[in-house]
Design a protein around this motif. Sequence first.
Motif, PDB file in Angstrom:
ATOM      1  N   ILE A 239     -10.485  45.587  17.097  1.00 47.18           N
ATOM      2  CA  ILE A 239     -10.332  44.482  18.051  1.00 47.18           C
ATOM      3  C   ILE A 239     -10.247  43.183  17.256  1.00 47.18           C
ATOM      4  O   ILE A 239     -11.157  42.858  16.483  1.00 47.18           O
ATOM      5  N   THR A 240      -9.161  42.459  17.422  1.00 42.50           N
ATOM      6  CA  THR A 240      -9.000  41.200  16.695  1.00 42.50           C
ATOM      7  C   THR A 240      -9.153  40.023  17.653  1.00 42.50           C
ATOM      8  O   THR A 240      -8.595  40.024  18.749  1.00 42.50           O
ATOM      9  N   ALA A 241      -9.889  39.021  17.214  1.00 45.38           N
ATOM     10  CA  ALA A 241     -10.101  37.816  18.017  1.00 45.38           C
ATOM     11  C   ALA A 241     -10.462  36.673  17.076  1.00 45.38           C
ATOM     12  O   ALA A 241     -11.623  36.288  16.963  1.00 45.38           O
ATOM     13  N   LYS A 245      -3.472  31.227  12.988  1.00 44.09           N
ATOM     14  CA  LYS A 245      -2.218  30.801  13.626  1.00 44.09           C
ATOM     15  C   LYS A 245      -1.072  31.775  13.368  1.00 44.09           C
ATOM     16  O   LYS A 245      -0.024  31.690  14.014  1.00 44.09           O
ATOM     17  N   ASN A 246      -1.263  32.685  12.430  1.00 44.52           N
ATOM     18  CA  ASN A 246      -0.258  33.707  12.113  1.00 44.52           C
ATOM     19  C   ASN A 246      -0.930  35.068  12.024  1.00 44.52           C
ATOM     20  O   ASN A 246      -2.153  35.148  11.815  1.00 44.52           O
ATOM     21  N   PRO A 247      -0.153  36.151  12.175  1.00 51.78           N
ATOM     22  CA  PRO A 247      -0.750  37.486  12.090  1.00 51.78           C
ATOM     23  C   PRO A 247      -1.496  37.709  10.784  1.00 51.78           C
ATOM     24  O   PRO A 247      -1.021  37.317   9.710  1.00 51.78           O
ATOM     25  N   ILE A 248      -2.663  38.326  10.889  1.00 49.73           N
ATOM     26  CA  ILE A 248      -3.439  38.655   9.698  1.00 49.73           C
ATOM     27  C   ILE A 248      -3.471  40.169   9.456  1.00 49.73           C
ATOM     28  O   ILE A 248      -3.878  40.612   8.375  1.00 49.73           O
ATOM     29  N   LEU A 249      -3.048  40.943  10.445  1.00 49.93           N
ATOM     30  CA  LEU A 249      -2.953  42.398  10.292  1.00 49.93           C
ATOM     31  C   LEU A 249      -1.490  42.805  10.385  1.00 49.93           C
ATOM     32  O   LEU A 249      -0.783  42.407  11.318  1.00 49.93           O
ATOM     33  N   SER A 267      -6.025  37.766  20.729  1.00 54.64           N
ATOM     34  CA  SER A 267      -5.814  36.401  20.268  1.00 54.64           C
ATOM     35  C   SER A 267      -4.458  35.825  20.660  1.00 54.64           C
ATOM     36  O   SER A 267      -3.468  36.544  20.785  1.00 54.64           O
ATOM     37  N   VAL A 268      -4.444  34.540  20.853  1.00 54.50           N
ATOM     38  CA  VAL A 268      -3.214  33.770  21.045  1.00 54.50           C
ATOM     39  C   VAL A 268      -3.341  32.528  20.155  1.00 54.50           C
ATOM     40  O   VAL A 268      -4.248  31.729  20.359  1.00 54.50           O
ATOM     41  N   PRO A 269      -2.460  32.372  19.115  1.00 54.99           N
ATOM     42  CA  PRO A 269      -1.361  33.251  18.702  1.00 54.99           C
ATOM     43  C   PRO A 269      -1.871  34.633  18.265  1.00 54.99           C
ATOM     44  O   PRO A 269      -3.043  34.784  17.948  1.00 54.99           O
ATOM     45  N   ARG A 270      -0.936  35.571  18.211  1.00 53.91           N
ATOM     46  CA  ARG A 270      -1.309  36.948  17.914  1.00 53.91           C
ATOM     47  C   ARG A 270      -1.860  37.107  16.500  1.00 53.91           C
ATOM     48  O   ARG A 270      -1.377  36.490  15.554  1.00 53.91           O
ATOM     49  N   ASN A 271      -2.885  37.963  16.387  1.00 52.61           N
ATOM     50  CA  ASN A 271      -3.464  38.293  15.082  1.00 52.61           C
ATOM     51  C   ASN A 271      -2.792  39.493  14.437  1.00 52.61           C
ATOM     52  O   ASN A 271      -2.972  39.727  13.235  1.00 52.61           O
ATOM     53  N   PRO A 274       3.526  42.573  15.645  1.00 51.10           N
ATOM     54  CA  PRO A 274       3.991  43.555  16.641  1.00 51.10           C
ATOM     55  C   PRO A 274       4.526  44.838  16.031  1.00 51.10           C
ATOM     56  O   PRO A 274       4.494  45.899  16.673  1.00 51.10           O
ATOM     57  N   ASP A 275       4.996  44.796  14.800  1.00 52.40           N
ATOM     58  CA  ASP A 275       5.533  46.000  14.156  1.00 52.40           C
ATOM     59  C   ASP A 275       4.460  47.048  13.890  1.00 52.40           C
ATOM     60  O   ASP A 275       4.776  48.208  13.596  1.00 52.40           O
ATOM     61  N   VAL A 276       3.190  46.657  14.005  1.00 53.22           N
ATOM     62  CA  VAL A 276       2.095  47.623  13.845  1.00 53.22           C
ATOM     63  C   VAL A 276       2.243  48.741  14.871  1.00 53.22           C
ATOM     64  O   VAL A 276       1.857  49.888  14.627  1.00 53.22           O
ATOM     65  N   ASN A 277       2.813  48.415  16.019  1.00 53.04           N
ATOM     66  CA  ASN A 277       2.978  49.413  17.079  1.00 53.04           C
ATOM     67  C   ASN A 277       3.935  50.532  16.675  1.00 53.04           C
ATOM     68  O   ASN A 277       3.955  51.590  17.309  1.00 53.04           O
TER      69      ASN A 277
END
Length: 393
Positions: A239-241, A245-249, A267-271, A274-277
């Motif tokens: 769980i990321t929160a 300001k930019n993806p960390i994972l 989180s917003v912006p996303r942590n 999206p390619d992780v999916n």
Amino acid sequence: MRFSAIGISHWKSEVSIRELFYLDNHRRELLDFHTRDIPGGILMLDTCNRTELYAFCDPDILISALCKSTNTDRKFFKEHGYIHVQDDAYDHLYEVGTGLDSQVLGDVQIIQQVKQAYKQAKKKGLSGEFHQLIQSVFRAHKRSRTETDFGKGTASVGFAATQLALEHFKDLSQVRILLVGAGKMGKVSAKNLISNGAEHISVVNRTIDRAKELASSFDIKAHAFSDLDEEIKKADLVITATGAKNPILHPHHFEGIEHHQLVLDLSVPRNVDPDVNNVNNVTLIDMDSIHEANQKAIEKRESSIPKIREIIDEEKSDFMNRVKRSRYLLPRIKEIEHRLSDITDSELDRVKHKMDEESYHQMEEVTRRIKKKIMAIHIDRIDKEFEKVQNEA
């Protein structure tokens, strides 16, 4: 004695005001002392969003006790708090118990908090009428969940995370959970997960001291940010929160992991990239999906409000009727029981010396059974009298 409710909550006061009335253990002890003479007992409800007191007494007594216990001013309380008496106080307790008064409509946690407050209140002593009231509130809550859609769906990000985890894993007791971020959302997520059975939670944060602070609050494990890669590999649920300001994972964090992982990006912006999916064995859910589910849940719950109010009215009416019945029956029953006891005790004393011990005990038992049957006849008669009085009123 009239029923009163006083309190301070998120509806009227920001957290900097609410925390002045927070009841820690020391303040609870002081409050116990200042309310010790209130007949019927007192219910203290203290959550992150509210501090409330309920009792059968004048509200000024509760205000005075709360202010003395929290070292606050009565005028200050009246400026920021609220006071409910009789019907308004009853309605407020029912609305709190069903989740109508919650910041998150239909809050799934509030009833557990009310139950905990009731459990503590019982230890200190509550009147029969108070017990009946709380049980009525519990019935209203149960009916609100079984007869409407009020409890369906998730209606906050923190609750959503827990519900999604439960839907995915069913049982959280053996799930290895990693929280990335030790802020408010991380704290809420940890609290909800633990209350739903999670036992293996770790937290990673850029500031290790903050991670340790959160970990000590919930008895979970804290790790430095340099341990992130290793901790992700161990986790079943991530769980990321964070405030990044930019993806960390990114995908490389999850590649090569053989067990299935659920990743919740709160989180917003996303942590989370999206390619992780697209990585094998990974399911990624972001805030867009959560907000969509939340909105549908809110709409369902809002449509149930009229029915919830009907349920509250029915339960409150039933409670008030039972209270009136008790107040009518009990004094009359006690009077008859007292007179019967005087008669039977007197008659038994007259024959006691004329009988052997075994015969006397038999006589006592026969007398007890006769007395019980006579009382049943009188209770039925008084009950019918009460119904007649109610119908004529």
